[in-house]
Design an enzyme around this catalytic site. Sequence first.
Site, mmCIF file in Angstrom:
data_model
loop_
_atom_site.group_PDB
_atom_site.id
_atom_site.type_symbol
_atom_site.label_atom_id
_atom_site.label_comp_id
_atom_site.label_asym_id
_atom_site.label_seq_id
_atom_site.Cartn_x
_atom_site.Cartn_y
_atom_site.Cartn_z
ATOM 1 N N ILE A 1 0.722 -1.296 0.100
ATOM 2 C CA ILE A 1 -0.019 0.073 0.171
ATOM 3 C C ILE A 1 0.672 1.107 0.046
ATOM 4 C CG2 ILE A 1 -0.201 0.183 2.581
ATOM 5 C CD1 ILE A 1 -2.959 0.886 -0.146
ATOM 6 N N LYS B 1 -5.462 3.103 7.434
ATOM 7 C CA LYS B 1 -6.782 2.593 7.881
ATOM 8 C C LYS B 1 -6.327 0.996 8.184
ATOM 9 C CE LYS B 1 -8.013 -0.285 4.633
ATOM 10 N NZ LYS B 1 -8.187 -1.683 4.351
#
Length: 313
Positions: free
Chosen positions: A21, A97
């Site tokens: 990510i 997150k």
Amino acid sequence: MATEAMSAKPIRLAIVGVGKIARDQHLPAIANDPRFELVAAVSRNAVVDGVDNYHDIAELLAAGHELDAVSLCTPPVGRSAIAMTALDAGLDVMMEKPPAATLSEVARIEAHAVAAGRSLFATWHSREAAGVAPARAWLADRKVQRVAIAWREDIRRWHPGQDWILEAGGFGVFDPGINALSIATEILPGDWVVNNADLHVPEGRMSPLAADIDLTCGDIPVTAAFDFLHEGPQQWDIVVETDGGTLKLSMGGAVLDIDGKVTEATDAEYPGLYAKFADLVGSRSSDVDVTPLRLVADAFLVGRRTIVPAFEW
């Protein structure tokens, strides 16, 4: 280490956790935002070219870099200690997150940020998808009758070999599923409650690979179907039926369909997050919303667990 006046200079940033990510989303967003200057990276297993690299945050801080902020992209377990170390060092903190492994950890981090006078941003990248803000605006003037969420993707495609995601604190299918909940709670603000859930946990693992959840937002019935073993076309849909027509968000919020009128935009989720973080740092404020994490925690608490065949990569 952090400076108080950064309006004329870029925010000097270190990224902590250099996985998929970070490489796919965070690093390009940072590189394309002149309000940030990436000066260092922290990872146990990877390096970022062109900047100094360190094994852990203690090593980073000991190096004496002129730093203003960190962006945390590590798995949620263990992130609390990293965040508080950064805050103690006078740095502003942005968190991928989910913000931490538990609600208590998030509360502790937030209290630490307040005490330190630093900015804290608990991000929900899917809320920055192009269709989310216009969906919220359209729904504000209508009576919602029901909501159906279908979030189905392939763990082997998006998280190859990442065993941590199926361990305790790894969230399992709720790692992507929490993105759906972040969108739903953004477009339909209100009193969200998890009524019941069915969790399908593979033998020998701690977190589910599939889940079916029954929720309500006020008096609105909401169903959510999450699947982490979905092959073929991936599905990230939220369908909202109202007294004034049907709204559908697909492709994780990037495509908005209102009664057949489709609007699609290019992905700008992570650039949007970094723009918000720059604003928060500039205004010395924070943004910490735990609603999606609370719903996941509630689903784990009330969920009925069914053991399914073992999962292998």
